[in-house]
Design a protein around this motif. Structure first.
Motif, PDB file in Angstrom:
ATOM      1  N   LEU A  66      -6.182   5.142  19.117  1.00 11.19           N
ATOM      2  CA  LEU A  66      -5.967   4.260  17.835  1.00 11.19           C
ATOM      3  C   LEU A  66      -4.613   4.251  17.205  1.00 11.19           C
ATOM      4  O   LEU A  66      -4.279   3.339  16.417  1.00 11.19           O
ATOM      5  CB  LEU A  66      -6.995   5.007  16.730  1.00 11.19           C
ATOM      6  CG  LEU A  66      -8.640   4.895  17.127  1.00 11.19           C
ATOM      7  CD1 LEU A  66      -9.602   5.564  15.994  1.00 11.19           C
ATOM      8  CD2 LEU A  66      -8.922   3.497  17.682  1.00 11.19           C
ATOM      9  N   LYS A  67      -3.723   5.272  17.528  1.00 13.97           N
ATOM     10  CA  LYS A  67      -2.363   4.965  17.139  1.00 13.97           C
ATOM     11  C   LYS A  67      -1.481   4.534  18.265  1.00 13.97           C
ATOM     12  O   LYS A  67      -0.195   4.419  17.846  1.00 13.97           O
ATOM     13  CB  LYS A  67      -1.940   6.459  16.644  1.00 13.97           C
ATOM     14  CG  LYS A  67      -2.799   6.993  15.551  1.00 13.97           C
ATOM     15  CD  LYS A  67      -2.267   8.341  15.077  1.00 13.97           C
ATOM     16  CE  LYS A  67      -2.638   9.556  16.028  1.00 13.97           C
ATOM     17  NZ  LYS A  67      -2.208  10.701  15.484  1.00 13.97           N
ATOM     18  N   SER A  68      -1.990   3.880  19.247  1.00 14.17           N
ATOM     19  CA  SER A  68      -1.126   3.498  20.310  1.00 14.17           C
ATOM     20  C   SER A  68      -0.905   1.875  20.376  1.00 14.17           C
ATOM     21  O   SER A  68      -1.605   1.059  20.176  1.00 14.17           O
ATOM     22  CB  SER A  68      -2.128   3.569  21.565  1.00 14.17           C
ATOM     23  OG  SER A  68      -1.428   2.991  22.691  1.00 14.17           O
ATOM     24  N   ALA A  69       0.742   1.734  20.379  1.00 14.62           N
ATOM     25  CA  ALA A  69       1.103   0.601  20.344  1.00 14.62           C
ATOM     26  C   ALA A  69       0.668   0.031  21.672  1.00 14.62           C
ATOM     27  O   ALA A  69       0.635  -1.066  21.729  1.00 14.62           O
ATOM     28  CB  ALA A  69       2.489   0.483  20.108  1.00 14.62           C
ATOM     29  N   SER A  70       0.357   0.734  22.645  1.00 13.79           N
ATOM     30  CA  SER A  70       0.177   0.249  23.949  1.00 13.79           C
ATOM     31  C   SER A  70      -1.245  -0.369  23.976  1.00 13.79           C
ATOM     32  O   SER A  70      -1.307  -1.649  24.522  1.00 13.79           O
ATOM     33  CB  SER A  70       0.268   1.139  25.078  1.00 13.79           C
ATOM     34  OG  SER A  70      -0.583   2.192  25.075  1.00 13.79           O
ATOM     35  N   LEU A  71      -2.195   0.177  23.258  1.00 15.91           N
ATOM     36  CA  LEU A  71      -3.276  -0.592  23.225  1.00 15.91           C
ATOM     37  C   LEU A  71      -3.357  -1.794  22.156  1.00 15.91           C
ATOM     38  O   LEU A  71      -4.041  -2.935  22.735  1.00 15.91           O
ATOM     39  CB  LEU A  71      -4.514   0.427  22.318  1.00 15.91           C
ATOM     40  CG  LEU A  71      -5.718   0.003  22.026  1.00 15.91           C
ATOM     41  CD1 LEU A  71      -6.570  -0.240  23.127  1.00 15.91           C
ATOM     42  CD2 LEU A  71      -6.521   0.734  21.088  1.00 15.91           C
TER      43      LEU A  71
ATOM     44  N   LEU B 141      -1.648   9.344   6.318  1.00 11.90           N
ATOM     45  CA  LEU B 141      -2.792   8.531   6.860  1.00 11.90           C
ATOM     46  C   LEU B 141      -2.593   8.520   8.211  1.00 11.90           C
ATOM     47  O   LEU B 141      -3.680   8.609   8.994  1.00 11.90           O
ATOM     48  CB  LEU B 141      -2.495   6.809   6.472  1.00 11.90           C
ATOM     49  CG  LEU B 141      -3.484   5.795   7.109  1.00 11.90           C
ATOM     50  CD1 LEU B 141      -4.727   6.156   6.564  1.00 11.90           C
ATOM     51  CD2 LEU B 141      -3.105   4.616   6.818  1.00 11.90           C
ATOM     52  N   ILE B 142      -1.548   8.431   9.094  1.00 10.81           N
ATOM     53  CA  ILE B 142      -1.488   8.564  10.604  1.00 10.81           C
ATOM     54  C   ILE B 142      -2.131   9.903  10.921  1.00 10.81           C
ATOM     55  O   ILE B 142      -2.561  10.063  12.024  1.00 10.81           O
ATOM     56  CB  ILE B 142       0.032   8.385  10.886  1.00 10.81           C
ATOM     57  CG1 ILE B 142       0.260   6.801  10.778  1.00 10.81           C
ATOM     58  CG2 ILE B 142       0.104   8.762  12.504  1.00 10.81           C
ATOM     59  CD1 ILE B 142      -0.438   5.997  11.459  1.00 10.81           C
TER      60      ILE B 142
ATOM     61  N   THR C 260       6.349   6.307   4.406  1.00 13.05           N
ATOM     62  CA  THR C 260       6.325   7.115   3.283  1.00 13.05           C
ATOM     63  C   THR C 260       5.531   8.331   3.287  1.00 13.05           C
ATOM     64  O   THR C 260       4.918   8.593   4.601  1.00 13.05           O
ATOM     65  CB  THR C 260       5.910   6.383   1.999  1.00 13.05           C
ATOM     66  OG1 THR C 260       4.247   6.112   2.228  1.00 13.05           O
ATOM     67  CG2 THR C 260       6.578   5.161   1.516  1.00 13.05           C
ATOM     68  N   PRO C 261       5.334   9.460   2.563  1.00 12.29           N
ATOM     69  CA  PRO C 261       4.609  10.491   2.775  1.00 12.29           C
ATOM     70  C   PRO C 261       3.052  10.269   3.145  1.00 12.29           C
ATOM     71  O   PRO C 261       2.106  10.714   3.775  1.00 12.29           O
ATOM     72  CB  PRO C 261       4.803  11.521   1.587  1.00 12.29           C
ATOM     73  CG  PRO C 261       6.200  11.106   1.143  1.00 12.29           C
ATOM     74  CD  PRO C 261       6.386   9.735   1.393  1.00 12.29           C
TER      75      PRO C 261
ATOM     76  N   ARG D  19       0.912  -1.227   0.011  1.00  9.92           N
ATOM     77  CA  ARG D  19       0.029  -0.015   0.015  1.00  9.92           C
ATOM     78  C   ARG D  19       0.837   1.096  -0.112  1.00  9.92           C
ATOM     79  O   ARG D  19       0.479   2.369   0.193  1.00  9.92           O
ATOM     80  CB  ARG D  19      -0.916   0.030   1.319  1.00  9.92           C
ATOM     81  CG  ARG D  19      -2.150  -1.184   1.149  1.00  9.92           C
ATOM     82  CD  ARG D  19      -2.782  -1.191   2.221  1.00  9.92           C
ATOM     83  NE  ARG D  19      -3.815  -2.121   2.237  1.00  9.92           N
ATOM     84  CZ  ARG D  19      -4.552  -2.665   3.240  1.00  9.92           C
ATOM     85  NH1 ARG D  19      -4.778  -2.035   4.157  1.00  9.92           N
ATOM     86  NH2 ARG D  19      -5.583  -3.760   2.899  1.00  9.92           N
ATOM     87  N   GLN D  20       2.285   1.171   0.003  1.00  9.53           N
ATOM     88  CA  GLN D  20       3.278   2.093  -0.058  1.00  9.53           C
ATOM     89  C   GLN D  20       2.987   3.114   1.155  1.00  9.53           C
ATOM     90  O   GLN D  20       3.270   4.308   0.953  1.00  9.53           O
ATOM     91  CB  GLN D  20       2.769   2.926  -1.336  1.00  9.53           C
ATOM     92  CG  GLN D  20       3.286   1.937  -2.682  1.00  9.53           C
ATOM     93  CD  GLN D  20       3.167   2.884  -4.114  1.00  9.53           C
ATOM     94  OE1 GLN D  20       2.593   3.793  -3.675  1.00  9.53           O
ATOM     95  NE2 GLN D  20       3.465   2.179  -4.853  1.00  9.53           N
TER      96      GLN D  20
END
Length: 117
Positions: A76-81, A67-68, A61-62, A48-49
């Motif tokens: 929702l971006k949490s690695a701990s979750l 997306l982030i 990538t840009p 998905r590049q």
């Protein structure tokens, strides 16, 4: 990414090298990703590049960064979750945690995210 980075190092200078690309993603401590799924996830990110390889590092990538940036709920971006979910799923496998309780927790979290987003 951490495992790929470690495997790509022939002779690490010290016994506990830190991956340069993983930043706050503490994969080992959080138990994120089972080996059977980690490789396919990374492959999908490449297709998905969203990530690219530069020497021995995996970098966003840009498109991946954009997306982030679109995800406004930090949870929702949490690695701990993710690590917490994986820990509970392992406990469910060992009959140490109730699957119904886990699903109710997920429903509650999703409802909170939807109402605050």
């Amino acid at each position: 990414m951490y495992l790929i980075w470690l495997k790509s190092r022939r002779n690490p200078p010290n016994p506990t090298p830190k991956p340069p690309c993983c930043g706050p993603w503490k994969r080992r401590e959080n138990g994120i990703g089972r080996p059977s799924t980690r490789a396919s996830i990374i492959e999908t990110l490449f297709k998905r590049q969203y990530i690219r390889k530069e020497r021995k590092n995996l970098l966003p990538t840009p498109t991946g960064t954009a997306l982030i940036d679109l995800i406004h709920v930090d949870l929702l971006k949490s690695a701990s979750l993710t690590g917490l979910w994986e820990k509970k799923l392992r406990q469910i496998e060992r009959k140490e945690y109730n699957a119904t309780q886990f699903l109710e927790e997920l429903k509650t979290m999703v409802a909170e995210v939807v109402t605050t987003a």
